[in-house]
Design a protein around this motif. Structure first.
Motif, short mmCIF file in Angstrom:
data_model
loop_
_atom_site.label_atom_id
_atom_site.label_comp_id
_atom_site.label_asym_id
_atom_site.label_seq_id
_atom_site.Cartn_x
_atom_site.Cartn_y
_atom_site.Cartn_z
N ALA A 216 0.82 -1.21 0.00
CA ALA A 216 0.00 0.00 0.00
C ALA A 216 0.86 1.27 0.00
CB ALA A 216 -0.92 0.00 1.22
N ASP A 217 0.27 2.34 -0.49
CA ASP A 217 0.93 3.65 -0.46
C ASP A 217 0.97 4.20 0.95
OD1 ASP A 217 1.12 3.92 -3.40
OD2 ASP A 217 -1.07 4.04 -3.29
N GLU A 218 -0.08 3.92 1.72
CA GLU A 218 -0.15 4.39 3.10
C GLU A 218 -0.78 3.32 3.96
OE1 GLU A 218 -1.34 8.32 5.66
OE2 GLU A 218 -2.73 7.75 4.07
N VAL A 219 -0.29 3.20 5.18
CA VAL A 219 -0.87 2.29 6.16
C VAL A 219 -1.44 3.14 7.29
CG1 VAL A 219 -0.52 0.29 7.65
CG2 VAL A 219 0.90 0.60 5.60
N VAL A 220 -2.73 2.94 7.58
CA VAL A 220 -3.40 3.65 8.66
C VAL A 220 -3.61 2.65 9.80
CG1 VAL A 220 -5.48 4.87 9.37
CG2 VAL A 220 -4.54 5.25 7.09
N PHE A 221 -3.11 2.98 10.98
CA PHE A 221 -3.23 2.11 12.13
C PHE A 221 -4.32 2.64 13.05
CE2 PHE A 221 1.10 1.84 10.59
CZ PHE A 221 1.40 0.49 10.65
N LEU A 222 -5.27 1.78 13.38
CA LEU A 222 -6.36 2.16 14.28
C LEU A 222 -6.17 1.52 15.65
CD1 LEU A 222 -9.58 1.77 12.07
CD2 LEU A 222 -8.10 3.78 12.33
N ARG A 223 -6.67 2.22 16.64
CA ARG A 223 -6.77 1.67 17.99
C ARG A 223 -7.94 2.36 18.69
NH1 ARG A 223 -3.66 -1.24 21.60
NH2 ARG A 223 -4.13 -0.84 23.79
N ASP A 224 -8.83 1.57 19.25
CA ASP A 224 -10.01 2.10 19.96
C ASP A 224 -10.81 3.06 19.09
OD1 ASP A 224 -9.25 0.65 22.25
OD2 ASP A 224 -7.97 2.30 22.95
N GLY A 225 -10.92 2.74 17.80
CA GLY A 225 -11.74 3.54 16.90
C GLY A 225 -11.14 4.86 16.47
N ARG A 226 -9.87 5.06 16.76
CA ARG A 226 -9.18 6.30 16.39
C ARG A 226 -7.92 5.97 15.60
NH1 ARG A 226 -9.15 9.46 22.24
NH2 ARG A 226 -11.43 9.52 22.56
N ILE A 227 -7.41 6.96 14.90
CA ILE A 227 -6.13 6.79 14.20
C ILE A 227 -5.02 6.88 15.23
CG2 ILE A 227 -4.55 7.74 12.48
CD1 ILE A 227 -6.99 8.82 10.99
N ALA A 228 -4.24 5.79 15.34
CA ALA A 228 -3.15 5.75 16.30
C ALA A 228 -1.81 6.07 15.65
CB ALA A 228 -3.08 4.37 16.96
N ASP A 229 -1.70 5.80 14.36
CA ASP A 229 -0.44 6.04 13.66
C ASP A 229 -0.70 5.95 12.15
OD1 ASP A 229 2.25 6.59 13.27
OD2 ASP A 229 2.94 5.01 14.61
N ARG A 230 0.24 6.47 11.37
CA ARG A 230 0.16 6.39 9.91
C ARG A 230 1.55 6.21 9.36
NH1 ARG A 230 -4.64 10.63 8.31
NH2 ARG A 230 -4.46 9.57 6.31
N LEU A 231 1.64 5.50 8.25
CA LEU A 231 2.93 5.29 7.60
C LEU A 231 2.76 5.49 6.11
CD1 LEU A 231 5.93 4.36 7.70
CD2 LEU A 231 5.07 2.03 7.36
N GLY A 232 3.45 6.50 5.56
CA GLY A 232 3.44 6.72 4.13
C GLY A 232 4.70 6.13 3.50
N GLY A 233 5.10 6.69 2.39
CA GLY A 233 6.32 6.22 1.73
C GLY A 233 6.03 5.28 0.59
N ALA A 234 7.09 4.88 -0.10
CA ALA A 234 6.95 4.04 -1.29
C ALA A 234 6.54 2.62 -0.91
CB ALA A 234 8.26 4.02 -2.07
N ALA A 235 5.68 2.03 -1.72
CA ALA A 235 5.24 0.66 -1.50
C ALA A 235 6.32 -0.33 -1.90
CB ALA A 235 3.97 0.39 -2.30
N GLN A 236 6.33 -1.47 -1.22
CA GLN A 236 7.16 -2.62 -1.58
C GLN A 236 8.67 -2.35 -1.55
OE1 GLN A 236 4.44 -3.46 -5.22
NE2 GLN A 236 5.37 -5.43 -4.75
N VAL A 237 9.10 -1.35 -0.81
CA VAL A 237 10.54 -1.13 -0.70
C VAL A 237 11.10 -2.11 0.33
CG1 VAL A 237 10.40 1.29 -1.35
CG2 VAL A 237 10.22 0.65 1.06
N PRO A 238 12.37 -2.48 0.22
CA PRO A 238 12.97 -3.41 1.19
C PRO A 238 12.81 -2.90 2.63
CG PRO A 238 14.42 -3.11 -0.69
CD PRO A 238 13.32 -2.11 -0.84
N GLY A 239 12.41 -3.80 3.50
CA GLY A 239 12.27 -3.45 4.91
C GLY A 239 10.93 -2.86 5.30
N ARG A 240 10.06 -2.59 4.31
CA ARG A 240 8.78 -1.94 4.64
C ARG A 240 7.89 -2.86 5.48
NH1 ARG A 240 5.81 2.51 3.27
NH2 ARG A 240 3.57 2.31 2.89
N ALA A 241 7.81 -4.13 5.13
CA ALA A 241 6.97 -5.06 5.89
C ALA A 241 7.45 -5.15 7.33
CB ALA A 241 6.96 -6.43 5.24
N GLU A 242 8.77 -5.17 7.52
CA GLU A 242 9.32 -5.23 8.88
C GLU A 242 9.02 -3.95 9.65
OE1 GLU A 242 11.19 -8.16 6.33
OE2 GLU A 242 10.91 -5.99 6.10
N GLN A 243 9.06 -2.81 8.97
CA GLN A 243 8.73 -1.54 9.62
C GLN A 243 7.27 -1.54 10.07
OE1 GLN A 243 9.16 1.88 7.06
NE2 GLN A 243 9.11 3.33 8.75
#
Length: 254
Positions: A216-243
């Motif tokens: 994905a281009d952006e990952v939106v992390f939810l917790r308790d019905g709210r946005i807890a964190d977001r991660l942008g950046g290029a998709a499928q780059v090395p280390g992205r899944a681990e991040q």
């Protein structure tokens, strides 16, 4: 019946979205004043711990459930102002769905499953368009096969072709790789990525899998019905899944 949207840079937008199940002491807040936009032509993954509101977000954004308060827009159309019939029309014409369990009709061939959204909308499917949709997901030679004659990965590719045949404003994918092995998952995610990059399709995917989210281009992390964190950046780059996995682990420890 055709719904004409107003111009919008967002494919889907939620403003002050609140969803409460139950009343009184038994009330559970699944979405808590959530404001979030999914821009046109982007691929967004939604992640979070169990009970974070991921499924509720998808259901409300897709018009499958109504918000307690706040607003949802799809293609510039405010879902809050639509009755159930018009919401059904909007879902049929403007939204594609890909589910973990494929949701194909067992008695229909692959081609018939792909053309089903068009038939339900009262439109005559063009045979060439159906063939092209199947060819795009690598199943040109499986048009006459029924779901039982296809592997899980092939069934999910039929489901993707079905979701894309109407060129919807947005495709909502709910754990689309949850029932697939690694190789089939990679194929399905590659197709969703290609739909975004090649056709400007908007994809919103709920997933628990960091590898899937890395497409994905952006990952939106939810917790308790709210946005807890977001991660942008290029998709499928090395280390992205681990991040992504690291962010999820920290979120679950809070």
């Amino acid at each position: 019946m055709t719904i004409t949207p107003s111009p919008a840079a967002e494919a889907v937008g939620l403003t002050g979205a609140r969803k409460v199940y139950g009343t009184g002491a038994q009330a559970v807040t699944a979405l808590d004043e959530l404001t979030l936009a999914f821009p046109q032509g982007t691929f967004t993954a939604v992640m979070g711990p169990s009970g974070s509101g991921k499924s509720t977000l998808l259901q409300c954004a897709a018009g499958l459930d109504r918000l307690t308060s706040g607003a949802v827009r799809v293609g510039g159309v405010d879902l809050g102002g639509l009755n159930e019939q018009r919401r059904t029309v909007l879902r049929r014409e403007r939204i594609g769905f890909v589910f973990q369990s494929f949701n194909l009709v067992a008695s229909l061939t692959a081609a018939q499953n792909v053309e089903l959204p068009l038939r339900l909308a009262g439109r005559r499917p063009a045979a060439a368009a159906v063939r092209a949709a199947l060819a795009e997901v690598g199943l040109a030679d499986r048009a006459t096969h029924r779901p039982a004659e296809l592997s899980g990965g092939q069934q999910q590719r039929v489901a993707i072709a079905r979701a894309l045949i109407t060129r919807p404003d947005v495709v909502f994918a709910d754990e689309p790789t949850g029932a697939l092995d690694t190789a089939a998952s990679r194929e399905v995610l590659g197709l969703l990525r290609a739909a975004v990059d090649g056709h400007g399709q908007t994809v919103v995917m709920v997933t628990h899998d960091p590898v899937a989210a890395s497409y994905a281009d952006e990952v939106v992390f939810l917790r308790d019905g709210r946005i807890a964190d977001r991660l942008g950046g290029a998709a499928q780059v090395p280390g992205r899944a681990e991040q992504i996995a690291g962010l999820m682990a920290r979120l679950e420890q809070r």
